[in-house]
Design an enzyme around this catalytic site. Structure first.
Site, mmCIF file in Angstrom:
data_model
loop_
_atom_site.group_PDB
_atom_site.id
_atom_site.type_symbol
_atom_site.label_atom_id
_atom_site.label_comp_id
_atom_site.label_asym_id
_atom_site.label_seq_id
_atom_site.Cartn_x
_atom_site.Cartn_y
_atom_site.Cartn_z
ATOM 1 C CG ASN A 33 4.410 1.251 9.905
ATOM 2 O OD1 ASN A 33 3.795 0.331 9.037
ATOM 3 N ND2 ASN A 33 4.287 2.200 10.085
ATOM 4 C CB SER A 40 3.694 5.217 6.903
ATOM 5 O OG SER A 40 3.373 5.793 5.657
ATOM 6 C CG ASN A 88 2.952 4.219 2.086
ATOM 7 O OD1 ASN A 88 4.293 3.724 1.192
ATOM 8 N ND2 ASN A 88 2.572 4.026 2.242
ATOM 9 C CB THR A 89 4.310 10.797 4.795
ATOM 10 O OG1 THR A 89 2.916 10.476 4.285
ATOM 11 C CG2 THR A 89 4.452 12.016 5.651
ATOM 12 C CG PHE A 105 -0.456 9.063 6.847
ATOM 13 C CD1 PHE A 105 -0.236 7.695 7.267
ATOM 14 C CD2 PHE A 105 0.688 10.146 7.262
ATOM 15 C CE1 PHE A 105 0.862 7.408 8.239
ATOM 16 C CE2 PHE A 105 1.235 9.639 8.013
ATOM 17 C CZ PHE A 105 1.870 8.110 8.935
ATOM 18 C CE LYS A 152 2.281 0.039 13.359
ATOM 19 N NZ LYS A 152 0.664 -0.065 12.657
ATOM 20 C CG ASN A 173 0.086 1.270 2.777
ATOM 21 O OD1 ASN A 173 -0.694 2.138 2.811
ATOM 22 N ND2 ASN A 173 0.225 -0.214 3.556
#
Length: 346
Positions: free
Chosen positions: A253, A186, A188-189, A119, A224, A115
């Site tokens: 994560n 994460s 993805n940011t 966010f 996390k 994915n």
């Protein structure tokens, strides 16, 4: 039943299926007797499953990981399916749409997902209002699920100002959640994982702890972390927990590794979750548990697709476990299988 439906569901876009399933799950639970039927089929209430961790009593140690219920709209439904706690988010101060679609991909041959959601959420105000409404709607004598608030920064916020975003989320959710999770892991940011370095991470966590300690009631704060950290970085994490006094760690994560994948979407960018992460997340749990001498609780997440997987996490040093990708691949029956195994492990 879920295994019969899964091949049909897996024919369609993962994000669209998520919204379809959750929308209809909410409808089902609104019907008279719907929630009770869900609890009868999927739930397992037994006081022997109760566990106290960082000062909170969990009805069972199997939780829903962040990312599934980003906007705090499925708390009751997840409780009816047997989860012992729910972590909402990741939430950010302001609403944001996330990354362009498509942004979620199944890797069935690998039992995995990739994915790059970014966010996507409706903002912290909506999440706070929904959690408050859930608590207000509880019937007399009904015990609330433990709810965690997973907090992050908006994409447009530069890293040097990131602490302000975490403060905004912390303050807004403080009265409605039971614990907090600081998400700096994460992939993805853009630039977010840079905040895992010791200096910026200490700044964020110490700032939140200072605000936490000003209140008459403090909330456990967890961090996390990514599975891609080196042992040296994990040593830093253990030291950071000790220095800041936060309550514990969530490991782990998603990963940016693509080692050993065979599915068609293996080259997609984003975070990989599911079976390919099983061993590494357990290794991280074990390393942190041993390096710290068991000084702090760890919530184990990553590649739990069976009761055996969950037991390995707990035996490695986790106090609780969380599901996401395994929940999607195996269905709600997985929750009950893990809890049954816990009852029968002696």
């Amino acid at each position: 039943m879920y295994q019969l439906l899964k091949p049909l569901l897996f024919l369609f876009d993962p994000e669209n299926v998520h919204h379809f399933v959750t929308r209809n799950l909410k409808r089902f639970n609104r019907f008279p007797g719907g929630a009770l039927l869900s609890k009868t089929i999927w739930g397992l209430d037994d006081h022997r499953l109760e566990k106290e961790v960082f000062g909170l009593k969990f009805k069972n140690p199997v939780g829903l990981a962040a990312g599934f219920d980003k906007n705090a709209e499925l708390i009751s439904e997840m409780g009816a399916l047997g989860f012992g706690f729910v972590e909402v988010g990741t939430v950010t101060p302001l609403p944001q749409p996330g990354n362009p679609k498509p942004r979620m991909f199944r890797l069935p041959a690998d039992g995995a997902l990739i994915n790059r959601m970014g966010f996507n959420n409706l903002g912290v105000d909506i999440a706070a209002e929904r959690i408050a409404a859930y608590r207000k709607g509880l019937k007399p004598g009904q015990t609330a699920l433990i709810i965690g608030g997973n907090i992050g920064k908006n994409k447009v916020t530069p890293n040097e100002d990131a602490v302000s975003d975490y403060i905004k989320c912390f303050d807004r959710l403080f009265d409605v959640v039971d614990y907090f999770v600081v998400n700096v892991s994460s992939p993805n940011t853009p630039g977010l994982r840079e905040l895992q370095e010791k200096e910026p991470l200490m700044h964020i966590l110490n700032t939140l702890q200072q605000r936490n300690n000003k209140n008459n009631i403090s909330r456990p704060i967890l961090l996390k972390i990514a599975p891609d950290l080196t042992n040296e970085q994990l040593n830093d994490i253990a030291d950071i927990v000790k220095q800041t006094g936060i309550a514990g760690i969530i490991a782990t994560n998603t990963t940016i590794s693509r080692e050993g994948l065979t599915s068609a979407h293996k080259e997609e960018t984003g975070g990989l979750s599911g079976k390919p992460l099983t061993r590494r997340s357990t290794e991280v749990i074990s390393y942190l548990h041993k390096a710290s001498g068991g000084a702090f609780p760890i919530i184990g997440v990553g590649g739990i697709h069976s009761a055996d997987d969950a037991m390995e996490k707990l035996q490695a040093g986790a106090s609780l476990v969380q599901l996401y990708t395994g929940f999607i691949y195996e269905g709600p029956g997985l929750i009950k299988r893990i809890n049954k195994r816990l009852l029968n492990r002696d």
